[in-house]
Scaffold this active site. Structure first.
Site, PDB file in Angstrom:
ATOM      1  N   CYS A 225       0.814  -1.279  -0.095  1.00 22.11           N
ATOM      2  CA  CYS A 225       0.079  -0.023   0.152  1.00 22.11           C
ATOM      3  C   CYS A 225       0.867   1.338  -0.160  1.00 22.11           C
ATOM      4  CB  CYS A 225      -0.927   0.059   0.998  1.00 22.11           C
ATOM      5  SG  CYS A 225      -2.092  -1.337   1.266  1.00 22.11           S
ATOM      6  N   HIS A 304      12.633   0.981   5.168  1.00 13.73           N
ATOM      7  CA  HIS A 304      12.344  -0.568   4.948  1.00 13.73           C
ATOM      8  C   HIS A 304      12.925  -1.150   6.002  1.00 13.73           C
ATOM      9  CE1 HIS A 304      11.658  -4.037   2.801  1.00 13.73           C
ATOM     10  NE2 HIS A 304      11.592  -3.724   1.729  1.00 13.73           N
ATOM     11  N   HIS A 360      -1.294  19.539   7.017  1.00 13.85           N
ATOM     12  CA  HIS A 360      -2.369  18.640   6.376  1.00 13.85           C
ATOM     13  C   HIS A 360      -1.568  17.192   6.572  1.00 13.85           C
ATOM     14  CE1 HIS A 360      -4.890  21.952   5.282  1.00 13.85           C
ATOM     15  NE2 HIS A 360      -3.720  22.373   4.558  1.00 13.85           N
ATOM     16  N   HIS A 364      -2.611   6.843   5.184  1.00 14.31           N
ATOM     17  CA  HIS A 364      -2.923   5.833   4.313  1.00 14.31           C
ATOM     18  C   HIS A 364      -4.223   5.022   4.990  1.00 14.31           C
ATOM     19  CE1 HIS A 364      -3.534   2.028   2.528  1.00 14.31           C
ATOM     20  NE2 HIS A 364      -3.108   1.255   3.426  1.00 14.31           N
TER      21      HIS A 364
END
Length: 465
Positions: A225, A304, A360, A364
């Site tokens: 995602c 990662h 802002h 996700h």
């Protein structure tokens, strides 16, 4: 009471202007330092007489070698600077796919459909109903046509049709809104985690729009995602190399071939959360595009955690005990997503006040629990996660494209003002946490055919607990 509220609002307003002033000062510090220097040079030059100018010219003639060397040094230095400096990357516009109303799946219809499929046992049906009720999804999320059939028809052809409808729908809108011709695009990056046919999705786009033969195309798969930010980062790097160019990023996911028909609870979760959606983004490194662009890319950060086994396995496509394929979401997902390594420690980790850096937030819309945890751990206010919650409610989890539906929500609400900074945060399998920071170049208005067009007046809605 009103006096205290007004005083608090005034303090917030003053703090915002202080932040904007500091940001402007740091950004333009070099230019501001050059202003006094230029003023001194102009003043001194205005005092020179014709005789002074003549004497200066004679002095330069006697030192011609030094003048030539100095001029060459300045010329070479200027050339190196302009050739190696980072090129600004602008977001000209973007478009999100809006599925037709015939593809809507209301909660009651979803559960009725699951019962008629005959592949879920009673325990799984109870679990699905419970999760769906707490998911934060509304009654207007959409599923692909193949999943509306009884029995469902998750074929390769149906999967291609879903992907074509989403990608081409978003791209048609983008090309129409920007007046950019497909042959003008020099870089194409497409990301879809679970559906990677041959020819690739990028080839499908090139074939559909008859793009030029020397286009630099990339197809990213299996990246979860957070892949849209990865795609933006790749496009940004390519735009640093190829001058005066356009890059298009297409982010989507495929539901048709990735519905789970078994009874493993960890693999049933995606059935409740994931829905059809996609986005197409037009980026440019052309200075002439700054005036018409919505945003400027400021920063991209990619993290990662794949070296850690627990993080690596928290989102995994696999087969269950009877050979049914699906995506398993680990119970450790939330702990890993908020990087709460010190959860059992006595010392709480320090969390900066991100509200001072960004106006802002596009978090996700992976699920209600994801949004809740990030709101809590990042010390955000309800208004900062409103776009994420409303996107989840209206469109569901559309995977990598969800951050663009959220940005479109803020624009539709008229909240995006010139100078505002937007932080897009996304999580993905692997496990990855990627984020991008954008600067609004103007008071941004929603583009034509925005996904919130015609329904934004109904939002925000009150969500049940």
């Amino acid at each position: 009471m009103n006096g205290e509220k007004n005083s608090s609002n005034n303090r917030v307003l003053k703090l915002k202007y202080v932040k904007l002033g500091y940001h402007y000062l740091i950004t333009h510090l070099l230019k501001l330092c050059l202003v006094p220097l230029m003023a001194v040079i102009i003043v001194q030059a205005s005092r020179l007489s014709l005789n002074d100018i003549h004497q200066t010219w004679l002095h330069l003639e006697h030192n011609l070698v030094y003048v030539v060397v100095l001029s060459a040094f300045v010329l070479v230095g200027s050339t190196v600077y302009f050739m190696t400096r980072k090129r600004s990357v602008y977001l000209v516009d973007y478009a999100c796919y809006l599925p037709p109303s015939k593809l809507k799946v209301e909660h009651d219809r979803f559960m009725k459909h699951c019962k008629l499929m005959g592949c879920f046992d009673e325990t799984s049906l109870v679990f699905l109903d419970k999760i769906l009720g707490r998911s934060g999804l509304g009654e207007e999320t959409c599923a692909p046509e193949a999943m509306h059939c009884l029995p469902p028809k998750p074929s390769m052809e149906a999967a291609r049709q879903e992907t074509e409808q989403v990608m081409f729908g978003a791209l048609d809108t983008l090309f129409a809104n920007t007046n950019v011709k497909p042959k003008d695009v020099g870089i194409l990056v497409v990301n879809c985690s679970l559906f990677n046919p041959t020819p690739s999705l990028s080839s499908m786009i090139i074939n559909k729009y008859k793009m030029r033969g020397n286009i630099k195309s990339f197809n990213l798969g299996g990246m979860g995602c957070s892949a849209s930010v990865i795609s933006v980062d790749l496009a940004k790097d390519m735009l640093q190399v190829h001058r005066n160019n356009y890059a298009i990023v297409v982010s989507t996911e495929n539901i048709t071939q990735n519905w789970y028909f078994g009874n493993n609870k960890a693999m049933l979760l995606p059935n409740c959360l994931f829905r059809i959606g996609g986005a197409a983004v037009l980026l440019s490194n052309k200075s002439v595009d700054r005036r018409r662009s919505k945003y400027k890319l400021i920063h991209v950060v990619r993290t990662h955690c794949g070296a850690n086994n627990k993080a690596f396995n928290c989102v995994r496509q696999e087969q269950d005990d009877i050979g049914k394929t699906g995506v398993s979401l680990s119970k450790d997902l939330m702990t890993i997503a908020v990087a709460n390594k010190l959860i059992n420690a006595k010392i709480k980790p320090y969390t900066p006040d991100f509200k001072l850096a960004f106006e802002h937030f596009c978090i996700h819309a992976g699920g209600r629990a994801v949004i809740d945890e990030l709101e809590k751990n990042l010390h955000l206010l309800p208004v900062h996660v409103e776009a994420s919650r409303m996107t989840l409610h209206r469109f569901g989890n559309t995977s990598s494209s969800s951050i663009w539906y959220e940005l479109a929500y803020m624009e539709a609400k008229g909240r995006m003002q010139k100078g505002d900074r937007v932080w897009q945060i996304a999580f993905g399998s692997g496990f990855k946490c990627n984020s991008a920071v954008w600067l609004a170049l103007k008071n941004v208005k929603p583009s034509c055919n925005s996904p919130w067009e015609g329904c934004i007046h109904r939002y925000p809605v009150q969500l049940s607990l």
